[in-house]
Write a protein that holds these residues in place. Sequence first.
Motif, mmCIF file in Angstrom:
data_model
loop_
_atom_site.group_PDB
_atom_site.id
_atom_site.type_symbol
_atom_site.label_atom_id
_atom_site.label_comp_id
_atom_site.label_asym_id
_atom_site.label_seq_id
_atom_site.Cartn_x
_atom_site.Cartn_y
_atom_site.Cartn_z
ATOM 1 N N GLY A 45 0.819 -1.213 0.000
ATOM 2 C CA GLY A 45 0.000 0.000 0.000
ATOM 3 C C GLY A 45 0.848 1.257 0.000
ATOM 4 N N PHE A 46 1.941 1.243 0.765
ATOM 5 C CA PHE A 46 2.841 2.397 0.805
ATOM 6 C C PHE A 46 3.489 2.608 -0.558
ATOM 7 C CE2 PHE A 46 7.139 4.104 1.595
ATOM 8 C CZ PHE A 46 6.777 5.348 2.096
ATOM 9 N N TRP A 47 3.938 1.527 -1.179
ATOM 10 C CA TRP A 47 4.542 1.650 -2.508
ATOM 11 C C TRP A 47 3.515 2.180 -3.508
ATOM 12 C CZ3 TRP A 47 3.320 -0.536 -7.231
ATOM 13 C CH2 TRP A 47 4.222 -0.270 -8.260
ATOM 14 N N LEU A 48 2.292 1.661 -3.442
ATOM 15 C CA LEU A 48 1.251 2.097 -4.363
ATOM 16 C C LEU A 48 0.961 3.589 -4.204
ATOM 17 C CD1 LEU A 48 -0.836 1.080 -6.465
ATOM 18 C CD2 LEU A 48 -2.417 0.805 -4.562
ATOM 19 N N GLN A 81 11.505 2.538 -6.927
ATOM 20 C CA GLN A 81 11.541 1.641 -5.759
ATOM 21 C C GLN A 81 10.773 0.346 -6.043
ATOM 22 O OE1 GLN A 81 13.405 2.244 -3.064
ATOM 23 N NE2 GLN A 81 14.008 4.227 -3.892
ATOM 24 N N LEU A 82 11.024 -0.258 -7.192
ATOM 25 C CA LEU A 82 10.293 -1.456 -7.596
ATOM 26 C C LEU A 82 10.655 -2.684 -6.752
ATOM 27 C CD1 LEU A 82 10.300 -1.037 -11.467
ATOM 28 C CD2 LEU A 82 8.419 -0.687 -9.875
ATOM 29 N N PRO A 98 8.027 -7.018 -5.104
ATOM 30 C CA PRO A 98 8.180 -8.451 -4.807
ATOM 31 C C PRO A 98 8.398 -8.731 -3.322
ATOM 32 C CG PRO A 98 10.067 -7.656 -6.061
ATOM 33 C CD PRO A 98 9.069 -6.543 -6.005
ATOM 34 N N PHE A 99 9.092 -7.824 -2.635
ATOM 35 C CA PHE A 99 9.305 -8.007 -1.206
ATOM 36 C C PHE A 99 7.989 -7.916 -0.443
ATOM 37 C CE2 PHE A 99 10.731 -6.584 3.046
ATOM 38 C CZ PHE A 99 11.523 -7.667 3.351
ATOM 39 N N GLY A 100 7.129 -6.984 -0.834
ATOM 40 C CA GLY A 100 5.812 -6.861 -0.204
ATOM 41 C C GLY A 100 4.950 -8.079 -0.469
ATOM 42 N N PHE A 101 4.974 -8.581 -1.733
ATOM 43 C CA PHE A 101 4.213 -9.785 -2.028
ATOM 44 C C PHE A 101 4.760 -10.993 -1.279
ATOM 45 C CE2 PHE A 101 2.424 -7.751 -5.931
ATOM 46 C CZ PHE A 101 1.103 -7.953 -5.589
#
Length: 110
Positions: A46-49, A58-59, A63-66
């Motif tokens: 959510g923060f990345w989004l 910051q891609l 994958p780290f979040g998933f």
Amino acid sequence: MVSNETEGEGGYNKKSSRWIATKSSSCLFILFSSLLISIAGGSMLGFWLHKYHPSNTQLWMVPFGFLLFLTPLFICLSVIIPDLCVPRTRIDQDQAFKIQDHPLTLPSIQ
């Protein structure tokens, strides 16, 4: 002869109830910690989004979040599914053992 530890109100009932209590408390601990890790992964996504998605920077966070978000699901399934499958196999083995012990109770074919 069977000792008091394996029969009646001896050690068997106390040990089995203690084992079940320990198993359920460890299961609850695993479920709770998995829930916290999953919430952390969802929060990271959510923060990345919110912050980085429009610029596609910051891609590494995706994958780290998933990984954090989905891994607890697999851990919970690996803990819960074997517990659901074990009693059936024990019942089947007990029934097969009883049939082998009492061959005279089976109907005879003439």
